[in-house]
Design a protein around this motif. Sequence first.
Motif, PDB file in Angstrom:
ATOM      1  N   VAL A 144       7.302  84.931  10.990  1.00 34.33           N
ATOM      2  CA  VAL A 144       7.984  85.999  11.770  1.00 34.33           C
ATOM      3  C   VAL A 144       6.562  86.739  12.166  1.00 34.33           C
ATOM      4  O   VAL A 144       6.732  87.250  13.416  1.00 34.33           O
ATOM      5  CB  VAL A 144       8.830  87.128  10.897  1.00 34.33           C
ATOM      6  CG1 VAL A 144       8.930  88.268  11.829  1.00 34.33           C
ATOM      7  CG2 VAL A 144      10.161  86.245  10.572  1.00 34.33           C
ATOM      8  N   PHE A 145       5.619  86.893  11.535  1.00 31.55           N
ATOM      9  CA  PHE A 145       4.438  87.846  11.694  1.00 31.55           C
ATOM     10  C   PHE A 145       3.706  86.874  13.086  1.00 31.55           C
ATOM     11  O   PHE A 145       3.378  87.623  13.982  1.00 31.55           O
ATOM     12  CB  PHE A 145       3.658  87.939  10.474  1.00 31.55           C
ATOM     13  CG  PHE A 145       2.098  88.512  11.184  1.00 31.55           C
ATOM     14  CD1 PHE A 145       1.903  89.773  11.328  1.00 31.55           C
ATOM     15  CD2 PHE A 145       1.121  87.786  11.132  1.00 31.55           C
ATOM     16  CE1 PHE A 145       0.787  90.315  11.798  1.00 31.55           C
ATOM     17  CE2 PHE A 145      -0.274  88.133  11.336  1.00 31.55           C
ATOM     18  CZ  PHE A 145      -0.566  89.549  11.733  1.00 31.55           C
ATOM     19  N   THR A 146       3.404  85.495  12.680  1.00 29.84           N
ATOM     20  CA  THR A 146       2.602  84.856  13.415  1.00 29.84           C
ATOM     21  C   THR A 146       3.443  84.592  14.903  1.00 29.84           C
ATOM     22  O   THR A 146       2.692  84.880  15.860  1.00 29.84           O
ATOM     23  CB  THR A 146       2.179  83.681  13.011  1.00 29.84           C
ATOM     24  OG1 THR A 146       1.705  83.935  11.766  1.00 29.84           O
ATOM     25  CG2 THR A 146       1.143  82.802  13.666  1.00 29.84           C
ATOM     26  N   LEU A 147       4.438  84.380  14.824  1.00 29.27           N
ATOM     27  CA  LEU A 147       5.436  84.113  16.099  1.00 29.27           C
ATOM     28  C   LEU A 147       5.461  85.420  17.051  1.00 29.27           C
ATOM     29  O   LEU A 147       5.172  85.297  18.020  1.00 29.27           O
ATOM     30  CB  LEU A 147       6.749  83.666  15.815  1.00 29.27           C
ATOM     31  CG  LEU A 147       7.539  82.972  16.948  1.00 29.27           C
ATOM     32  CD1 LEU A 147       6.909  81.707  17.501  1.00 29.27           C
ATOM     33  CD2 LEU A 147       8.854  82.722  16.666  1.00 29.27           C
ATOM     34  N   VAL A 148       5.817  86.549  16.474  1.00 33.17           N
ATOM     35  CA  VAL A 148       5.742  87.609  16.936  1.00 33.17           C
ATOM     36  C   VAL A 148       4.604  88.084  17.636  1.00 33.17           C
ATOM     37  O   VAL A 148       4.390  88.565  18.844  1.00 33.17           O
ATOM     38  CB  VAL A 148       6.343  88.775  16.105  1.00 33.17           C
ATOM     39  CG1 VAL A 148       6.566  90.159  16.975  1.00 33.17           C
ATOM     40  CG2 VAL A 148       7.862  88.608  15.841  1.00 33.17           C
ATOM     41  N   ALA A 149       3.755  88.179  16.834  1.00 34.81           N
ATOM     42  CA  ALA A 149       2.411  88.494  17.056  1.00 34.81           C
ATOM     43  C   ALA A 149       1.687  87.556  18.278  1.00 34.81           C
ATOM     44  O   ALA A 149       1.227  88.118  19.434  1.00 34.81           O
ATOM     45  CB  ALA A 149       1.335  88.496  15.898  1.00 34.81           C
ATOM     46  N   SER A 150       1.748  86.376  17.966  1.00 39.67           N
ATOM     47  CA  SER A 150       1.495  85.445  19.090  1.00 39.67           C
ATOM     48  C   SER A 150       2.024  85.558  20.262  1.00 39.67           C
ATOM     49  O   SER A 150       1.221  85.500  21.619  1.00 39.67           O
ATOM     50  CB  SER A 150       1.343  83.910  18.430  1.00 39.67           C
ATOM     51  OG  SER A 150       0.485  83.747  17.349  1.00 39.67           O
ATOM     52  N   PHE A 151       3.481  85.692  20.314  1.00 42.84           N
ATOM     53  CA  PHE A 151       4.145  85.769  21.453  1.00 42.84           C
ATOM     54  C   PHE A 151       3.731  87.066  22.322  1.00 42.84           C
ATOM     55  O   PHE A 151       3.517  86.897  23.586  1.00 42.84           O
ATOM     56  CB  PHE A 151       5.623  85.774  21.307  1.00 42.84           C
ATOM     57  CG  PHE A 151       6.533  85.524  22.393  1.00 42.84           C
ATOM     58  CD1 PHE A 151       6.816  84.302  22.693  1.00 42.84           C
ATOM     59  CD2 PHE A 151       6.774  86.609  23.248  1.00 42.84           C
ATOM     60  CE1 PHE A 151       7.627  84.089  23.705  1.00 42.84           C
ATOM     61  CE2 PHE A 151       7.740  86.265  24.129  1.00 42.84           C
ATOM     62  CZ  PHE A 151       8.204  85.155  24.546  1.00 42.84           C
ATOM     63  N   ALA A 152       3.632  88.463  21.611  1.00 45.53           N
ATOM     64  CA  ALA A 152       3.022  89.385  22.257  1.00 45.53           C
ATOM     65  C   ALA A 152       1.813  89.222  23.071  1.00 45.53           C
ATOM     66  O   ALA A 152       1.457  89.563  23.947  1.00 45.53           O
ATOM     67  CB  ALA A 152       3.236  90.489  21.095  1.00 45.53           C
ATOM     68  N   VAL A 153       0.883  88.443  22.222  1.00 45.21           N
ATOM     69  CA  VAL A 153      -0.468  88.257  22.786  1.00 45.21           C
ATOM     70  C   VAL A 153      -0.319  87.417  24.070  1.00 45.21           C
ATOM     71  O   VAL A 153      -0.956  87.743  25.031  1.00 45.21           O
ATOM     72  CB  VAL A 153      -1.540  87.681  21.715  1.00 45.21           C
ATOM     73  CG1 VAL A 153      -2.941  87.511  22.566  1.00 45.21           C
ATOM     74  CG2 VAL A 153      -1.879  88.894  20.701  1.00 45.21           C
TER      75      VAL A 153
END
Length: 443
Positions: A398-407
């Motif tokens: 969840v953290f990596t997918l959301v953070a990466s998608f946002a970036v």
Amino acid sequence: MTISKLSKLTVLGSAAACLLSVPAFAQDAAPAVTPDVAYILNTLLFLIGGFLVMWMAAGFAMLEAGLVRSKNVSMQSLKNVALFAIAGIMYWLVGYKLMYTGVDGGFIGTIGSYSFDPVGLEGADTAALLDTGYSTASDWFFQMVFVATAASIVSGSLAERIKLWPFLVFTVVLTGFIYPIAGSWQWGGGWLSEMGFSDFAGSTLVHSVGGWAALAGALLLGARTGKYDASGRVNPMPGSNIPLATLGTFILWLGWFGFNGASQLAMGTISDISDVSRIFANTNIAAAGGVVTTIVLLQLLYKKVDVTMVLNGALAGLVAITAEPLAPAVWQALVIGAVGGAIVVFTVPLLDKLKIDDVVGAIPVHLFAGIWGTLIVAWTNSDASISTQLLGIVAYGVFTLVASFAVWFVIKSVIGLRASAEDEMMGLDKAEVGVEAYPEFRS
């Protein structure tokens, strides 16, 4: 509860460290050497392991260069050199402290650059260092090359259609912030470490994090032009150099001994060095299981053995065993690696059905096999539980997918992600690099 990388590292230099560094399931062993010799040996392990993992950067570069079309080989070579340099700078500038200092059961470390031991240590200056059991620079170097590995995973998935500068900007954020914050939860002594999550050398912390970041980018970027037709049929886009991709796989296989073996974090006792050798053996047998399983399944399902899938089967076996390469018996390591190979065979076509274009197969290898390897830890390590392992997988996902998608989304909105249709057709070597890898040939 398993010992986190941070808590383990803080006690390696003394005789007590030699006792604590032995896993819970192993018999306690007396220190084989004095604390100062243990310090030297531990530091040497970090440095040897570090340059083996650094050699994996060459493996990723060769693998990707072989699996992309000839018109994009220079671009992949450039990206792999650049991401390694960026990872080194960002992990010194901010990443290491975010991951390892001041976490204490929380979610994030401290901001700031990392300082190494002063030059010319001697006499009383060395006494305090024996409490850590390793030199600060050796630890930083060993941890830094893991960061670069995560970034390399992203490079291969998004090949042939992402522009250079958007990729480099994302690499800055991934290596300086996303990866270190995620890593602090376990190896930095953060909240997942406190709960008993176990990931010995990074099936999730390194490989799945890289896989989630690649998946986010692939979803926003879209497939290469012509990869899928209107009916969803896959149009093969063969790589430029299978021998080069094979060489890259063998380089990665070799580097994995440093990746997993040096994650024992100590070799100052007979027990530690014996465990390192056991990790080497299990790592190798898991890769072999991945290869053989992939060959057999491809023959049964397709009547032909795709060499690129077999190469990824080896890597999937390696990723799968990375979460726990010490505890399994040899036959268990073989099974773990074999399932990793099977995952590649079944998930590569699944991504194609979903029209997710992963040029080198990095998402099946690093994300899916990494999830499998992390879950199965509870089979061989009695200190781990399926529920805690699953919680860690979900938290990192969840953290990596959301953070990466946002970036990725911000980068896409500000400077764009994708090369133009004309540049993609011409090839990114000519369009962005200006140097063709194979100027005598065209594809």
